[in-house]
Design an enzyme around this catalytic site. Sequence first.
Site, PDB file in Angstrom:
ATOM      1  N   TYR A   1      26.704 -31.905  94.733  1.00  0.00           N
ATOM      2  CA  TYR A   1      26.923 -32.085  93.463  1.00  0.00           C
ATOM      3  C   TYR A   1      27.035 -33.378  92.833  1.00  0.00           C
ATOM      4  O   TYR A   1      26.214 -33.888  93.867  1.00  0.00           O
ATOM      5  CB  TYR A   1      28.849 -31.326  93.260  1.00  0.00           C
ATOM      6  CG  TYR A   1      29.206 -30.103  93.408  1.00  0.00           C
ATOM      7  CD1 TYR A   1      29.146 -29.177  93.029  1.00  0.00           C
ATOM      8  CD2 TYR A   1      28.988 -29.902  94.812  1.00  0.00           C
ATOM      9  CE1 TYR A   1      29.070 -27.918  93.377  1.00  0.00           C
ATOM     10  CE2 TYR A   1      29.731 -28.572  95.557  1.00  0.00           C
ATOM     11  CZ  TYR A   1      29.845 -27.767  94.114  1.00  0.00           C
ATOM     12  OH  TYR A   1      29.631 -25.816  94.291  1.00  0.00           O
TER      13      TYR A   1
ATOM     14  N   ASN B   1      27.986 -35.618  90.440  1.00  0.00           N
ATOM     15  CA  ASN B   1      28.609 -36.507  90.402  1.00  0.00           C
ATOM     16  C   ASN B   1      28.442 -37.400  91.816  1.00  0.00           C
ATOM     17  O   ASN B   1      28.845 -38.884  92.445  1.00  0.00           O
ATOM     18  CB  ASN B   1      29.822 -36.146  90.362  1.00  0.00           C
ATOM     19  CG  ASN B   1      30.840 -36.051  88.853  1.00  0.00           C
ATOM     20  OD1 ASN B   1      28.779 -36.345  87.937  1.00  0.00           O
ATOM     21  ND2 ASN B   1      31.295 -35.780  88.593  1.00  0.00           N
TER      22      ASN B   1
ATOM     23  N   HIS C   1      22.310 -29.022  82.994  1.00  0.00           N
ATOM     24  CA  HIS C   1      22.485 -30.463  83.912  1.00  0.00           C
ATOM     25  C   HIS C   1      21.643 -29.758  85.082  1.00  0.00           C
ATOM     26  O   HIS C   1      21.380 -31.241  86.113  1.00  0.00           O
ATOM     27  CB  HIS C   1      24.076 -30.699  84.492  1.00  0.00           C
ATOM     28  CG  HIS C   1      24.611 -31.461  84.003  1.00  0.00           C
ATOM     29  ND1 HIS C   1      24.249 -32.769  84.036  1.00  0.00           N
ATOM     30  CD2 HIS C   1      26.131 -31.797  85.314  1.00  0.00           C
ATOM     31  CE1 HIS C   1      24.773 -33.763  84.396  1.00  0.00           C
ATOM     32  NE2 HIS C   1      25.808 -33.355  85.285  1.00  0.00           N
TER      33      HIS C   1
ATOM     34  N   ASN D   1      26.398 -39.463  85.320  1.00  0.00           N
ATOM     35  CA  ASN D   1      27.139 -39.501  86.243  1.00  0.00           C
ATOM     36  C   ASN D   1      26.122 -39.400  87.869  1.00  0.00           C
ATOM     37  O   ASN D   1      26.523 -40.317  88.648  1.00  0.00           O
ATOM     38  CB  ASN D   1      28.023 -38.565  86.859  1.00  0.00           C
ATOM     39  CG  ASN D   1      29.395 -38.542  85.430  1.00  0.00           C
ATOM     40  OD1 ASN D   1      30.090 -40.545  85.466  1.00  0.00           O
ATOM     41  ND2 ASN D   1      29.802 -38.484  85.370  1.00  0.00           N
TER      42      ASN D   1
ATOM     43  N   TYR E   1      25.124 -22.396  88.412  1.00  0.00           N
ATOM     44  CA  TYR E   1      25.228 -23.206  87.463  1.00  0.00           C
ATOM     45  C   TYR E   1      23.583 -23.399  87.765  1.00  0.00           C
ATOM     46  O   TYR E   1      22.828 -23.667  87.123  1.00  0.00           O
ATOM     47  CB  TYR E   1      24.972 -25.008  88.823  1.00  0.00           C
ATOM     48  CG  TYR E   1      26.765 -24.996  88.581  1.00  0.00           C
ATOM     49  CD1 TYR E   1      27.532 -25.533  87.366  1.00  0.00           C
ATOM     50  CD2 TYR E   1      27.460 -25.119  90.135  1.00  0.00           C
ATOM     51  CE1 TYR E   1      28.595 -25.556  88.246  1.00  0.00           C
ATOM     52  CE2 TYR E   1      29.267 -25.793  89.934  1.00  0.00           C
ATOM     53  CZ  TYR E   1      29.449 -25.895  88.833  1.00  0.00           C
ATOM     54  OH  TYR E   1      30.582 -26.008  88.587  1.00  0.00           O
TER      55      TYR E   1
END
Length: 189
Positions: free
Chosen positions: A64, A66, A19, A113, A14
């Site tokens: 993560y 969320n 994000h 989120n 990632y």
Amino acid sequence: MYIIAGLGNPTFQYAGTRHNIGFDAVDKLADSFHITMNIKKHKAICGKGMIEGESVLLMQPQTYMNNSGESIRAAVEFYKIDPKEELLIIYDDISLAVGQLRLRAKGSAGGHNGVKSIIAELMTDEFMRIKIGVGDKPAGWDLVDYVLGRFDKEDRVFADEGVTRAAKAAACVITHGIQTAMNEYNGNK
């Protein structure tokens, strides 16, 4: 003490995604103020140091996106800080042009989120935030694919400028307060 948390997803896959721009901003802050990010605590990678004479904990939650609130809540409770006055969250925003900033003293999650998780865990939306624009998803794109994708070469330049400005804005929040930082950094590119 201030807690400054950049939101993102852990693991190398990632790194550099839209994000993870919150992680990028915390890395920039750490570099700018010589804070080593080597503490594993509160389900996060953390670094303790000083920014403009104020004690800070920099965080990159490893839960993560969320579930970011789990990590943030653990740190807020451990250090017994007031989220309204001493918590600053940095994260991506698809409603802003790439690199554009928007600072807020409080507010809704706006569909993000990670911020939803923080609001749910802290049971308040009263915490400061710096949103860094990553641009709106192109028509026909899936939102998840877009935010987990990487910037093209041109947008990466604007994103990097936004990250640098976000780090400066975070330091401004700590030294002069959220209102002054909002006046100086909102909407400017």
